[in-house]
Design a protein around this motif. Structure first.
Motif, PDB file in Angstrom:
ATOM      1  N   GLU A 103       9.949  -4.213  -0.783  1.00  0.00           N
ATOM      2  CA  GLU A 103       8.603  -4.075  -0.215  1.00  0.00           C
ATOM      3  C   GLU A 103       8.287  -2.639   0.212  1.00  0.00           C
ATOM      4  O   GLU A 103       7.232  -2.101  -0.125  1.00  0.00           O
ATOM      5  CB  GLU A 103       8.447  -5.056   0.965  1.00  0.00           C
ATOM      6  CG  GLU A 103       6.995  -5.401   1.266  1.00  0.00           C
ATOM      7  CD  GLU A 103       6.247  -4.372   2.087  1.00  0.00           C
ATOM      8  OE1 GLU A 103       5.015  -4.246   1.910  1.00  0.00           O
ATOM      9  OE2 GLU A 103       6.882  -3.664   2.891  1.00  0.00           O
ATOM     10  N   SER A 104       9.195  -1.988   0.927  1.00  0.00           N
ATOM     11  CA  SER A 104       8.870  -0.625   1.393  1.00  0.00           C
ATOM     12  C   SER A 104       8.770   0.338   0.208  1.00  0.00           C
ATOM     13  O   SER A 104       7.991   1.291   0.231  1.00  0.00           O
ATOM     14  CB  SER A 104       9.901  -0.143   2.410  1.00  0.00           C
ATOM     15  OG  SER A 104      11.119   0.093   1.751  1.00  0.00           O
ATOM     16  N   ALA A 118       5.639   3.512  -4.034  1.00  0.00           N
ATOM     17  CA  ALA A 118       5.145   3.565  -5.418  1.00  0.00           C
ATOM     18  C   ALA A 118       3.619   3.604  -5.434  1.00  0.00           C
ATOM     19  O   ALA A 118       3.007   4.341  -6.213  1.00  0.00           O
ATOM     20  CB  ALA A 118       5.667   2.357  -6.197  1.00  0.00           C
ATOM     21  N   GLU A 119       2.993   2.824  -4.572  1.00  0.00           N
ATOM     22  CA  GLU A 119       1.523   2.812  -4.539  1.00  0.00           C
ATOM     23  C   GLU A 119       0.981   4.163  -4.097  1.00  0.00           C
ATOM     24  O   GLU A 119      -0.041   4.648  -4.610  1.00  0.00           O
ATOM     25  CB  GLU A 119       1.025   1.703  -3.616  1.00  0.00           C
ATOM     26  CG  GLU A 119       1.135   0.333  -4.268  1.00  0.00           C
ATOM     27  CD  GLU A 119       0.977  -0.842  -3.325  1.00  0.00           C
ATOM     28  OE1 GLU A 119       0.859  -1.969  -3.808  1.00  0.00           O
ATOM     29  OE2 GLU A 119       1.007  -0.640  -2.081  1.00  0.00           O
ATOM     30  N   ASP A 174      -7.448  -3.691   0.755  1.00  0.00           N
ATOM     31  CA  ASP A 174      -6.587  -3.901   1.929  1.00  0.00           C
ATOM     32  C   ASP A 174      -6.665  -5.318   2.471  1.00  0.00           C
ATOM     33  O   ASP A 174      -5.762  -5.775   3.160  1.00  0.00           O
ATOM     34  CB  ASP A 174      -6.978  -2.941   3.050  1.00  0.00           C
ATOM     35  CG  ASP A 174      -6.410  -1.571   2.776  1.00  0.00           C
ATOM     36  OD1 ASP A 174      -5.457  -1.480   1.986  1.00  0.00           O
ATOM     37  OD2 ASP A 174      -6.943  -0.597   3.324  1.00  0.00           O
ATOM     38  N   ASN A 175      -7.775  -5.988   2.187  1.00  0.00           N
ATOM     39  CA  ASN A 175      -7.905  -7.362   2.682  1.00  0.00           C
ATOM     40  C   ASN A 175      -7.169  -8.359   1.795  1.00  0.00           C
ATOM     41  O   ASN A 175      -7.105  -9.536   2.115  1.00  0.00           O
ATOM     42  CB  ASN A 175      -9.382  -7.772   2.752  1.00  0.00           C
ATOM     43  CG  ASN A 175     -10.069  -7.034   3.882  1.00  0.00           C
ATOM     44  OD1 ASN A 175      -9.459  -6.765   4.912  1.00  0.00           O
ATOM     45  ND2 ASN A 175     -11.320  -6.663   3.665  1.00  0.00           N
ATOM     46  N   LYS A 230       1.940  -2.022   4.404  1.00  0.00           N
ATOM     47  CA  LYS A 230       1.093  -0.823   4.501  1.00  0.00           C
ATOM     48  C   LYS A 230      -0.175  -1.048   3.689  1.00  0.00           C
ATOM     49  O   LYS A 230      -0.138  -1.728   2.660  1.00  0.00           O
ATOM     50  CB  LYS A 230       1.813   0.388   3.906  1.00  0.00           C
ATOM     51  CG  LYS A 230       2.687   1.118   4.880  1.00  0.00           C
ATOM     52  CD  LYS A 230       2.992   2.513   4.382  1.00  0.00           C
ATOM     53  CE  LYS A 230       3.898   3.230   5.359  1.00  0.00           C
ATOM     54  NZ  LYS A 230       4.459   4.437   4.775  1.00  0.00           N
ATOM     55  N   PRO A 231      -1.286  -0.441   4.125  1.00  0.00           N
ATOM     56  CA  PRO A 231      -2.505  -0.586   3.312  1.00  0.00           C
ATOM     57  C   PRO A 231      -2.401   0.195   2.008  1.00  0.00           C
ATOM     58  O   PRO A 231      -1.538   1.067   1.852  1.00  0.00           O
ATOM     59  CB  PRO A 231      -3.597   0.030   4.198  1.00  0.00           C
ATOM     60  CG  PRO A 231      -2.888   0.858   5.204  1.00  0.00           C
ATOM     61  CD  PRO A 231      -1.491   0.346   5.343  1.00  0.00           C
ATOM     62  N   TYR A 232      -3.257  -0.137   1.064  1.00  0.00           N
ATOM     63  CA  TYR A 232      -3.335   0.649  -0.172  1.00  0.00           C
ATOM     64  C   TYR A 232      -3.750   2.078   0.163  1.00  0.00           C
ATOM     65  O   TYR A 232      -4.546   2.303   1.085  1.00  0.00           O
ATOM     66  CB  TYR A 232      -4.392   0.060  -1.108  1.00  0.00           C
ATOM     67  CG  TYR A 232      -3.932  -1.130  -1.897  1.00  0.00           C
ATOM     68  CD1 TYR A 232      -3.145  -0.978  -3.023  1.00  0.00           C
ATOM     69  CD2 TYR A 232      -4.316  -2.411  -1.521  1.00  0.00           C
ATOM     70  CE1 TYR A 232      -2.739  -2.074  -3.763  1.00  0.00           C
ATOM     71  CE2 TYR A 232      -3.906  -3.522  -2.246  1.00  0.00           C
ATOM     72  CZ  TYR A 232      -3.114  -3.340  -3.370  1.00  0.00           C
ATOM     73  OH  TYR A 232      -2.710  -4.433  -4.095  1.00  0.00           O
TER      74      TYR A 232
END
Ligand SMILES: Cc1cc2nc3c(=O)[nH]c(=O)nc-3n(C[C@H](O)[C@H](O)[C@H](O)COP(=O)(O)OP(=O)(O)OC[C@H]3O[C@@H](n4cnc5c(N)ncnc54)[C@H](O)[C@@H]3O)c2cc1C
Ligand code: SF4
Length: 546
Positions: free
Chosen positions: A127-128, A133-134, A143-144, A152-154
């Protein structure tokens, strides 16, 4: 010419770029050599861009596998020709840049269904690194969106839905296809709309519609990262050699991989370069072919192939593809972007794993008109209106998940291509049940199109193929069930890694590259730790011998 490096990386795609950047930013004088079989093709070039717009020619198509270079056997044809880009930047030269995370259940396919394989890691382990990567790929997302747990948000806001997406959303709502994955506040029926496609953008998009050759470098391309690294004066020991196909990985014992041998395509000379760590980032076709070609006294059937697993369990996505037609287009809709903006994860869930997940998205709408061009052609206002408001089509597509099977295998076919890389044969079959499931899924897509009041004009299951090939050197828990361990290190070696979609035990129903990039970030962390420990041991040894 220098021939000893801390790291030798085979291939110059997004996997190689991510690792090189991560290692160099950690320690600026790390010595890294990247060897790329293909040539360097110029990106962001106005002339090439005009040729693409006016003649539909892309400057990299000559690097694709040709029909005669790639065979397929089995009851399904596997599309091997015309997809991969073999060049500096790899397939990100022309990828779509859709960037979706795998879902938690993708890591436990075998546990959940008794078929396919489990990963030796879980979603939580990655996940982190998905966040990293994003950020690296500059993914625009919502983000929703709550279709997956995220911490974390995009990094970049999403693209808006296009006008024509609205009609499909209405049809989905009638059929209970969710593009929204749950209640914001359980029980209140307030829904989150999370069906916006996440797309990687390296720099801000300035225009639309020619993303397969972007004139300004808006779409992420690994080439830009590698150029930035080469031009960064801090990284004095970073080198890329193009036109340099590697044909053998050399071992000095069963566990110690010492070098690779490549040919300089410009003069035909062979060279051997040594690396403390060697990383195969040469894509899911070429990783298995290179491992099997690297026979030696310690690995008689090729490196990592003692249990005859290299190249097996190949999977890819087939595209389900349904087109609907309307006699008129009263709203004058046409495609704003060269990628989909609306998607649904309704059938990409644990509940659907047994039958094979599908990931649905609305693709192109036509007419896709260039009004200025019609005016240049001398069309009158009435003629242009007729085109804009006349017949229209809407395309609904889905990727179909496949499950890895021992008998499905990618291997070398005798002979080499123009770049000195071995040709390819893929043996690929589906069971009757999988065929039936695929057809059932197709019917579902047809229903959506019909609900939109459109006539289904074409409905087909495209071939699986090179775009999203995974699984050919998969990760696992032991040499008996896999080629690499959970850090993508080839079992029974100390220093040979595979950083590629090849290492994926499953292909999920969504595109692979965000997961690959997350895996590359995880590998960088692992190498930083492993090599720190190693240099401490070396320091101690040095002190001892003085
Ligand atoms: C048309 C298309 C659209 C796609 N769209 C998407 C998308 O929207 N989203 C997504 O997530 N993914 C997409 N993909 C997949 C994506 O492109 C790949 O997942 C990604 O590029 C893989 O990166 P890589 O670095 O592992 O390998 P590659 O990009 O394949 O790079 C490997 C490089 O290694 C070189 N090489 C191979 N063998 C050797 C050797 N022996 N010696 C030296 N060099 C070698 C090759 O020439 C190549 O340049 C798409 C792919 C295609 C083809
Ligand atoms: S929309 Fe335009 S600027 Fe953005 S990536 Fe595509 S071609 Fe480049």
């Amino acid at each position: 010419m220098k021939n000893q490096y801390d790291y030798v990386i085979v291939g110059a795609g997004v996997a190689a770029a991510t690792i090189a950047k991560g290692l160099l930013e950690h320690k600026h004088d790390t010595s890294i050599l990247i060897l790329e079989a293909g040539p360097e093709i110029i990106a962001k070039d106005r002339r090439f861009w005009w040729d693409y717009i006016t003649r539909g020619e892309r400057p990299y198509t000559f690097t694709y596998d040709q029909k005669f270079e790639a065979d397929s056997t089995g009851n399904i044809e596997y599309q091997t020709d015309g997809v991969r880009v073999k060049a500096y930047g790899g397939s990100t030269m022309h990828w779509g840049a859709w960037c979706l995370r795998f879902r938690p259940e993708d890591f436990n396919l075998h546990t959940n269904t008794g078929e396919g394989a489990d990963w030796p890691i879980n979603y939580e382990d990655l996940e982190s690194y998905y966040n990293d990567a994003e950020a690296f790929l500059s993914v625009c997302g919502d983000d929703n969106a709550n279709w997956i747990p995220r911490s974390k948000p995009y990094p970049v806001p999403p693209f808006e839905w296009t006008a024509a997406d609205g009609a499909m959303i209405e049809a989905w709502e009638q059929l209970d296809v969710v593009y929204q994955d749950g209640d914001i506040d359980p029980g209140t029926k307030t829904k989150i709309k999370s069906g916006k496609m996440p797309i990687a953008r390296y720099r801000k998009c300035m225009t639309t519609g020619t993303c397969k050759y972007c004139p300004i470098g808006g779409r992420f391309n690994a080439q830009y990262v590698l150029d930035d690294l080469k031009n960064d004066t801090r990284f004095i020991n970073f080198e890329v050699r193009v036109n340099a196909p590697v044909h053998k990985v050399n071992a000095s014992s069963k566990s110690k991989i010492e070098s690779v041998t490549y040919t300089d395509n410009l003069n035909g000379k062979k060279h051997t370069v040594y690396g403390d760590t060697i990383i195969l980032a040469s894509g899911a076709y070429n990783v298995p072919k290179l491992l099997r070609a690297s026979k030696n006294e310690f690995w008689q059937d090729g490196i990592g192939n003692d249990y005859d697993l290299v190249g097996r369990f190949v999977v890819s996505h087939s595209m389900l593809n349904v087109v609907g037609k309307a006699k008129s287009n009263p709203n004058g809709w046409f495609q704003e972007y060269d990628f989909p903006t609306l998607m649904s994860h309704s059938y990409n869930t644990k509940e659907h794993q047994k039958k094979g997940k599908i990931f649905m998205f609305k693709n192109r709408t036509t007419p896709n008109v260039d009004i200025a061009q019609l005016m240049i052609e001398g069309k009158t206002r009435e003629e242009i209106d007729e085109i804009v408001y006349g017949e229209m089509t809407i395309n609904l597509q889905a990727f179909l998940e496949e499950k890895g099977k021992f008998s499905n295998r990618l291997e070398a076919k005798p002979g080499v291509d123009r770049f000195g890389l071995p040709l390819t044969t893929v043996h690929f079959s589906r069971t009757d049940e999988e065929m039936k499931n695929a057809n059932d899924r197709l019917r579902l897509l047809e229903q959506v199109i019909e609900k939109m009041g459109l006539e289904v004009t074409s409905s087909r299951i495209d071939k699986p193929g090179g775009h999203h090939t995974t699984g050919t050197a998969r990760m696992g828990t032991s040499p008996e069930n896999s080629v690499t361990d959970k850090f993508m290190k080839v079992h029974d070696t100390d220093n040979l890694y595979v950083c590629s979609n090849a290492a994926f035990p499953t292909g999920s129903a969504v595109n692979p590259t965000l997961t690959l990039t997350a895996m590359a970030f995880r590998l960088v962390e692992h190498l930083k730790k492993t090599n720190q420990i190693k240099s401490k041991i070396e320091d101690v040894n040095t002190v001892d011998t003085i």
